[in-house]
Design an enzyme around this catalytic site. Sequence first.
Site, mmCIF file in Angstrom:
data_model
loop_
_atom_site.group_PDB
_atom_site.id
_atom_site.type_symbol
_atom_site.label_atom_id
_atom_site.label_comp_id
_atom_site.label_asym_id
_atom_site.label_seq_id
_atom_site.Cartn_x
_atom_site.Cartn_y
_atom_site.Cartn_z
ATOM 1 N N GLU A 47 95.579 31.173 60.840
ATOM 2 C CA GLU A 47 95.001 31.748 62.061
ATOM 3 C C GLU A 47 93.884 30.838 62.597
ATOM 4 O O GLU A 47 92.742 31.246 62.846
ATOM 5 C CB GLU A 47 94.458 33.167 61.844
ATOM 6 C CG GLU A 47 94.243 33.944 63.130
ATOM 7 C CD GLU A 47 93.673 35.340 62.871
ATOM 8 O OE1 GLU A 47 92.474 35.462 62.604
ATOM 9 O OE2 GLU A 47 94.453 36.298 62.952
ATOM 10 N N HIS A 81 83.797 48.585 64.618
ATOM 11 C CA HIS A 81 82.968 48.181 63.469
ATOM 12 C C HIS A 81 82.278 46.835 63.646
ATOM 13 O O HIS A 81 81.555 46.388 62.768
ATOM 14 C CB HIS A 81 83.841 48.086 62.216
ATOM 15 C CG HIS A 81 84.759 46.881 62.224
ATOM 16 N ND1 HIS A 81 85.895 46.826 62.983
ATOM 17 C CD2 HIS A 81 84.674 45.692 61.578
ATOM 18 C CE1 HIS A 81 86.496 45.658 62.795
ATOM 19 N NE2 HIS A 81 85.766 44.945 61.958
ATOM 20 N N ARG A 114 79.914 43.780 64.210
ATOM 21 C CA ARG A 114 78.468 43.641 64.059
ATOM 22 C C ARG A 114 77.743 43.600 65.411
ATOM 23 O O ARG A 114 76.695 44.201 65.583
ATOM 24 C CB ARG A 114 78.208 42.335 63.303
ATOM 25 C CG ARG A 114 76.857 42.154 62.717
ATOM 26 C CD ARG A 114 76.836 40.821 61.981
ATOM 27 N NE ARG A 114 77.540 40.891 60.716
ATOM 28 C CZ ARG A 114 76.939 41.028 59.550
ATOM 29 N NH1 ARG A 114 75.639 41.100 59.477
ATOM 30 N NH2 ARG A 114 77.629 41.094 58.433
ATOM 31 N N GLU A 151 81.559 35.386 63.270
ATOM 32 C CA GLU A 151 82.916 34.860 63.068
ATOM 33 C C GLU A 151 83.222 33.627 63.923
ATOM 34 O O GLU A 151 83.905 32.703 63.466
ATOM 35 C CB GLU A 151 83.949 35.960 63.350
ATOM 36 C CG GLU A 151 83.968 37.087 62.322
ATOM 37 C CD GLU A 151 82.979 38.199 62.624
ATOM 38 O OE1 GLU A 151 82.169 38.049 63.571
ATOM 39 O OE2 GLU A 151 82.988 39.225 61.916
ATOM 40 N N ASP A 174 88.046 34.198 59.547
ATOM 41 C CA ASP A 174 86.757 33.744 60.069
ATOM 42 C C ASP A 174 85.560 34.428 59.421
ATOM 43 O O ASP A 174 84.561 34.712 60.073
ATOM 44 C CB ASP A 174 86.729 33.996 61.577
ATOM 45 C CG ASP A 174 87.167 35.419 61.927
ATOM 46 O OD1 ASP A 174 87.086 36.284 61.041
ATOM 47 O OD2 ASP A 174 87.582 35.652 63.072
ATOM 48 N N HIS A 204 84.676 52.788 59.542
ATOM 49 C CA HIS A 204 84.349 51.663 58.656
ATOM 50 C C HIS A 204 83.196 52.077 57.740
ATOM 51 O O HIS A 204 82.264 52.744 58.191
ATOM 52 C CB HIS A 204 83.934 50.475 59.533
ATOM 53 C CG HIS A 204 83.987 49.158 58.830
ATOM 54 N ND1 HIS A 204 82.945 48.701 58.063
ATOM 55 C CD2 HIS A 204 84.959 48.205 58.773
ATOM 56 C CE1 HIS A 204 83.273 47.513 57.573
ATOM 57 N NE2 HIS A 204 84.489 47.193 57.988
HETATM 58 N N1 UDP Z 1 93.403 48.681 59.200
HETATM 59 C C1 UDP Z 1 93.733 49.472 58.098
HETATM 60 N N2 UDP Z 1 93.139 50.703 57.990
HETATM 61 C C2 UDP Z 1 92.240 51.180 58.895
HETATM 62 C C3 UDP Z 1 91.899 50.349 60.001
HETATM 63 C C4 UDP Z 1 92.496 49.110 60.119
HETATM 64 O O1 UDP Z 1 94.541 49.082 57.257
HETATM 65 O O2 UDP Z 1 91.741 52.292 58.720
HETATM 66 C C5 UDP Z 1 94.029 47.346 59.315
HETATM 67 C C6 UDP Z 1 94.628 47.005 60.657
HETATM 68 O O3 UDP Z 1 95.989 47.396 60.723
HETATM 69 C C7 UDP Z 1 94.463 45.502 60.731
HETATM 70 C C8 UDP Z 1 93.224 45.232 59.921
HETATM 71 O O4 UDP Z 1 92.985 46.408 59.147
HETATM 72 O O5 UDP Z 1 95.544 44.834 60.099
HETATM 73 C C9 UDP Z 1 92.044 44.964 60.835
HETATM 74 O O6 UDP Z 1 90.899 44.890 60.078
HETATM 75 P P1 UDP Z 1 89.458 44.891 60.722
HETATM 76 O O7 UDP Z 1 89.510 45.618 62.008
HETATM 77 O O8 UDP Z 1 88.537 45.364 59.645
HETATM 78 O O9 UDP Z 1 89.122 43.358 60.915
HETATM 79 P P2 UDP Z 1 89.369 42.328 62.096
HETATM 80 O O10 UDP Z 1 90.834 42.308 62.382
HETATM 81 O O11 UDP Z 1 88.534 42.769 63.256
HETATM 82 O O12 UDP Z 1 88.893 41.038 61.530
#
Ligand code: UDP
Length: 376
Positions: free
Chosen positions: A121, A206, A208, A135, A99, A239
């Site tokens: 997804e 993290h 927004r 998103e 997204d 982040h």
């Molecule tokens: N993740 C990672 N290292 C970190 C924090 C998260 O590899 O230090 C992985 C986590 O396991 C998950 C993904 O990053 O698979 C989540 O990413 P993020 O939270 O940035 O994005 P969202 O899922 O909210 O779109």
Amino acid sequence: MTAAPAIACIVGTRPEAIKMAPVIRALKASCWARCLVVATGQHRDLLDGPLAGFGIVPDIDLDLMTEGQTLTDLTARVIPAVAGALARIKPAAVLAQGDTATVFAAALAAFYARLPFGHVEAGLRTYDLEQPFPEEAFRQMVARITHWHFAPTAGAADNLRGERIAAAAIHVTGNTSIDTLLSSAQQLPEAPVGDERGRLILLTAHRRENFGAPLERIFAAVRELADRYPDIRVLYPVHPNPAVRGTAGRLLGGHARIELCPPLDYFQFVAAMRNCHFVLTDSGGVQEEAPALGKPVLVLREQTERPEAVAAGVAKVVGTSAERIVEESCRLLDDPAYYGSMARGVSPYGDGQAAGRIEAVLRRDLCVPGPVNTAR
Ligand code: UDP
């Protein structure tokens, strides 16, 4: 000999690399498709690590990230750049996950090029365009121009049917995040039993819409917990966004039992999830992964598009009020029976077989009968 149809997989951010990796692997292992990876580099610093970790080398790297990029200029640059890549590859189909601006631009570029787009997804919704921003808007807009909707859960498929998406275009596959998680967790050494440094709380924040006052409240709660409980420690992979890093350093820095570190490599992060007591997060992907590892999740958002873990009683949406975060965390720390009820190890988002189901749908619809050129 008929050439194998090319499938373009577009990735731009860390979660997209993590969640597209099993799809890319399944397509590359197939003998009927030629899988080509296009990286937009939307989050250059967070994308390259997981791509390398999963052995994915982009066939085209658009390298579009710029210092201080706004959503407007990013979107405006990704659309023509992806369109150019598609013109070179001439794929039979385009796939992207999630997204972000990358996914929206990929779907739109595919639509303009009259190419079928597969959304991995699909169907996650809050129906609140502010949460998560931007998103939720990207998901809804992408759904209008998607050919294959790969929904991770029955609930996501219900959302799509409620938006009058044809049932035949919706495929419930499970979430590919669980494919990656289960195969990665298998490669890790055994989790240590107990840790003399205390119970670990893993924090990620993290989003927004949490920038500013909500993040400040989250961090105040975390600091209060660390002050109250001498037997806990907090690990926070911060982040790189300056809006997050600055506030984290100011409000959490200097505490003996709060460790701020750069984003962890995916395998290290999975190890940290497996070793922790519970997770505080506003991340989407972490809400899927932690329950599958038997770790309770307190969701630092006002609403979630992932209600399945909440319904299963292994995740709770606690918002961003400091009092509520402290109260819910204390309950997990002080009440073993309650903790046990949330640490059950259920995986409402998938069984680790999602990528195979996606590959099967694409094979059914795109595989040309007769001999194919399997050279990749
Ligand atoms: N993740 C990672 N290292 C970190 C924090 C998260 O590899 O230090 C992985 C986590 O396991 C998950 C993904 O990053 O698979 C989540 O990413 P993020 O939270 O940035 O994005 P969202 O899922 O909210 O779109």
